[in-house]
Design a protein around this motif. Structure first.
Motif, PDB file in Angstrom:
ATOM      1  N   GLY A   1      18.480 -70.146  19.301  1.00  0.00           N
ATOM      2  CA  GLY A   1      19.179 -69.800  18.018  1.00  0.00           C
ATOM      3  C   GLY A   1      19.620 -68.469  17.968  1.00  0.00           C
ATOM      4  O   GLY A   1      19.269 -67.763  18.582  1.00  0.00           O
ATOM      5  N   ALA A   2      20.881 -68.408  17.122  1.00  0.00           N
ATOM      6  CA  ALA A   2      21.303 -67.095  16.838  1.00  0.00           C
ATOM      7  C   ALA A   2      20.172 -66.042  16.456  1.00  0.00           C
ATOM      8  O   ALA A   2      19.652 -66.498  15.367  1.00  0.00           O
ATOM      9  N   GLY A   3      19.998 -65.029  16.826  1.00  0.00           N
ATOM     10  CA  GLY A   3      19.084 -64.145  16.438  1.00  0.00           C
ATOM     11  C   GLY A   3      19.341 -63.366  15.158  1.00  0.00           C
ATOM     12  O   GLY A   3      19.159 -63.545  14.305  1.00  0.00           O
TER      13      GLY A   3
ATOM     14  N   ALA B   1      20.808 -77.530  15.631  1.00  0.00           N
ATOM     15  CA  ALA B   1      21.720 -77.230  16.325  1.00  0.00           C
ATOM     16  C   ALA B   1      21.407 -78.163  17.489  1.00  0.00           C
ATOM     17  O   ALA B   1      22.378 -78.929  18.015  1.00  0.00           O
ATOM     18  N   LYS B   2      19.999 -78.527  17.662  1.00  0.00           N
ATOM     19  CA  LYS B   2      19.757 -79.449  18.711  1.00  0.00           C
ATOM     20  C   LYS B   2      20.167 -80.947  18.270  1.00  0.00           C
ATOM     21  O   LYS B   2      20.347 -81.813  19.001  1.00  0.00           O
ATOM     22  N   ASN B   3      20.126 -81.199  17.011  1.00  0.00           N
ATOM     23  CA  ASN B   3      20.192 -82.472  16.440  1.00  0.00           C
ATOM     24  C   ASN B   3      21.567 -82.699  15.880  1.00  0.00           C
ATOM     25  O   ASN B   3      21.960 -83.870  15.305  1.00  0.00           O
ATOM     26  N   ARG B   4      22.710 -81.879  16.127  1.00  0.00           N
ATOM     27  CA  ARG B   4      23.891 -82.091  15.648  1.00  0.00           C
ATOM     28  C   ARG B   4      24.400 -83.419  16.492  1.00  0.00           C
ATOM     29  O   ARG B   4      24.235 -83.612  17.608  1.00  0.00           O
ATOM     30  N   GLY B   5      25.221 -84.240  15.759  1.00  0.00           N
ATOM     31  CA  GLY B   5      26.016 -85.149  16.392  1.00  0.00           C
ATOM     32  C   GLY B   5      24.969 -86.404  16.387  1.00  0.00           C
ATOM     33  O   GLY B   5      25.556 -87.408  17.306  1.00  0.00           O
ATOM     34  N   SER B   6      23.741 -86.395  15.719  1.00  0.00           N
ATOM     35  CA  SER B   6      22.949 -87.612  15.916  1.00  0.00           C
ATOM     36  C   SER B   6      23.329 -88.808  15.604  1.00  0.00           C
ATOM     37  O   SER B   6      22.876 -90.105  15.874  1.00  0.00           O
ATOM     38  N   THR B   7      24.349 -88.752  14.708  1.00  0.00           N
ATOM     39  CA  THR B   7      24.726 -90.289  14.087  1.00  0.00           C
ATOM     40  C   THR B   7      26.238 -90.668  14.927  1.00  0.00           C
ATOM     41  O   THR B   7      26.520 -91.484  14.353  1.00  0.00           O
TER      42      THR B   7
ATOM     43  N   ASP C   1      28.446 -92.665  17.504  1.00  0.00           N
ATOM     44  CA  ASP C   1      28.372 -93.938  18.408  1.00  0.00           C
ATOM     45  C   ASP C   1      27.585 -93.790  19.526  1.00  0.00           C
ATOM     46  O   ASP C   1      26.765 -94.698  20.013  1.00  0.00           O
ATOM     47  N   VAL C   2      27.760 -92.872  20.329  1.00  0.00           N
ATOM     48  CA  VAL C   2      27.063 -92.366  21.580  1.00  0.00           C
ATOM     49  C   VAL C   2      26.192 -91.143  21.218  1.00  0.00           C
ATOM     50  O   VAL C   2      26.918 -89.943  21.246  1.00  0.00           O
ATOM     51  N   PRO C   3      25.109 -91.142  20.856  1.00  0.00           N
ATOM     52  CA  PRO C   3      24.516 -89.948  20.397  1.00  0.00           C
ATOM     53  C   PRO C   3      24.202 -88.773  21.859  1.00  0.00           C
ATOM     54  O   PRO C   3      24.022 -89.447  22.871  1.00  0.00           O
ATOM     55  N   PRO C   4      24.247 -87.751  21.575  1.00  0.00           N
ATOM     56  CA  PRO C   4      24.124 -86.727  22.530  1.00  0.00           C
ATOM     57  C   PRO C   4      22.546 -86.720  23.282  1.00  0.00           C
ATOM     58  O   PRO C   4      21.732 -87.196  22.248  1.00  0.00           O
ATOM     59  N   PRO C   5      22.454 -86.502  24.290  1.00  0.00           N
ATOM     60  CA  PRO C   5      20.982 -86.423  24.681  1.00  0.00           C
ATOM     61  C   PRO C   5      20.163 -85.431  24.148  1.00  0.00           C
ATOM     62  O   PRO C   5      20.619 -84.277  23.687  1.00  0.00           O
TER      63      PRO C   5
ATOM     64  N   GLY D   1      18.924 -88.669   4.721  1.00  0.00           N
ATOM     65  CA  GLY D   1      19.458 -87.932   5.931  1.00  0.00           C
ATOM     66  C   GLY D   1      18.754 -86.643   5.859  1.00  0.00           C
ATOM     67  O   GLY D   1      18.832 -85.589   5.361  1.00  0.00           O
ATOM     68  N   VAL D   2      17.620 -86.777   6.645  1.00  0.00           N
ATOM     69  CA  VAL D   2      16.713 -85.708   6.877  1.00  0.00           C
ATOM     70  C   VAL D   2      17.155 -84.598   7.507  1.00  0.00           C
ATOM     71  O   VAL D   2      16.983 -83.252   7.004  1.00  0.00           O
ATOM     72  N   ILE D   3      18.212 -84.370   8.335  1.00  0.00           N
ATOM     73  CA  ILE D   3      18.710 -83.408   9.126  1.00  0.00           C
ATOM     74  C   ILE D   3      19.575 -82.693   8.239  1.00  0.00           C
ATOM     75  O   ILE D   3      19.631 -81.332   8.066  1.00  0.00           O
TER      76      ILE D   3
END
Length: 266
Positions: free
Chosen positions: A177-179, A194-200, A202-206, A261-263
């Motif tokens: 993360g940003a320091g 940042a790791k979990n952005r875009g989790s919802t 249609d095609v979630p990121p890996p 919506g926990v994130i």
């Protein structure tokens, strides 16, 4: 001791025997052994040993089974308690906070392995309901079983909160993360979000986090916020959880409806 397998096979079990799986714990004995290792080993070797300890502890936290016969000192609790004890040692804490894989190891320490049907079988509470005629069960047995289970979860969540509290106010160059001037806890949370952005999508990121990690982090933060919530002036919870959500992340998150919506909350 510079080999991780020696640390996992010898040093880690010795520390657990000194600390104890159940209360009362003996942090003084653990501190004495850590001080001896710090004096006897070169600094570079001690950092390797400390890093291997963190790797072994995080693995144990994630995989230790929930055993009904050992309530409430079971599952991740003994290993989380030992992790918090070691983190109070200055040389260990310095080595951990500078570990290049600290983000991943902390995430693993807060993750829980999904239980199998065999794991769940002995954990089912004694079934009882009003009008039940089975002589082998009772309301008291049901209440006692649920109380023991809840007590175990409370101990695990308390240890997780203490682990995250150890990052507050401390620089942690090993975290992503940003320091900037952020302390270890804020850096950990920023990297996690940042790791979990875009989790919802249609095609979630890996590479998304395990849901148990997000739930553990959420409840640990609630425990840390409890003193603030109880102190005047009243804490603006609605502003924090509703108005601040869309400012921090434009991507709405509803992957865990139980938490709304926990994130987003994190």
């Amino acid at each position: 001791l510079a080999q991780p397998y020696l640390v996992h096979a010898e040093v880690l079990p010795a520390l657990m025997r000194l600390h104890g799986c159940r209360e009362p714990h003996y942090p003084g004995a653990v501190g004495a052994l850590v001080a001896l290792l710090h004096l006897a080993l070169p600094e570079a070797v001690f950092e390797v040993v400390a890093g291997a300890l963190l790797e072994g502890l995080s693995r144990k936290c994630a995989t230790s089974p929930l055993v009904a016969a050992e309530f409430p000192f079971t599952a991740a609790y003994p290993w989380l308690a030992l992790t918090c004890c070691l983190m109070r040692s200055r040389p260990v804490r310095r080595a951990w906070l500078g570990h290049p894989d600290l983000q991943h190891l902390l995430e693993r320490a807060l993750t829980r392995k999904p239980p199998s049907s065999d794991d769940l079988a002995p954990l089912l509470p004694s079934p009882w309901w009003p009008g039940c005629r089975d002589p082998g069960v009772s309301e008291g047995a049901l209440v006692a079983s649920m109380g023991a289970f809840a007590g175990t979860l409370a101990r695990v969540e308390g240890a997780q909160a203490r682990l995250l509290a150890g990052l507050i106010g401390r620089a942690a160059p090993g975290l992503g993360g940003a320091g900037g001037r952020d302390d270890g806890l804020v850096r950990f949370l920023r990297a996690l979000l940042a790791k979990n952005r875009g989790s919802t999508r249609d095609v979630p990121p890996p590479g998304l986090s395990d849901p148990t990690l997000l739930i553990s982090t959420f409840f640990a933060l609630l425990r840390l916020l409890r003193p603030v919530l109880a102190s005047p002036p009243p804490f603006p919870a609605a502003k924090l959880f509703v108005q601040a959500a869309w400012r921090g992340d434009r991507d709405p998150v509803n992957d865990l409806p139980r938490l709304g919506g926990v994130i987003t909350h994190l």
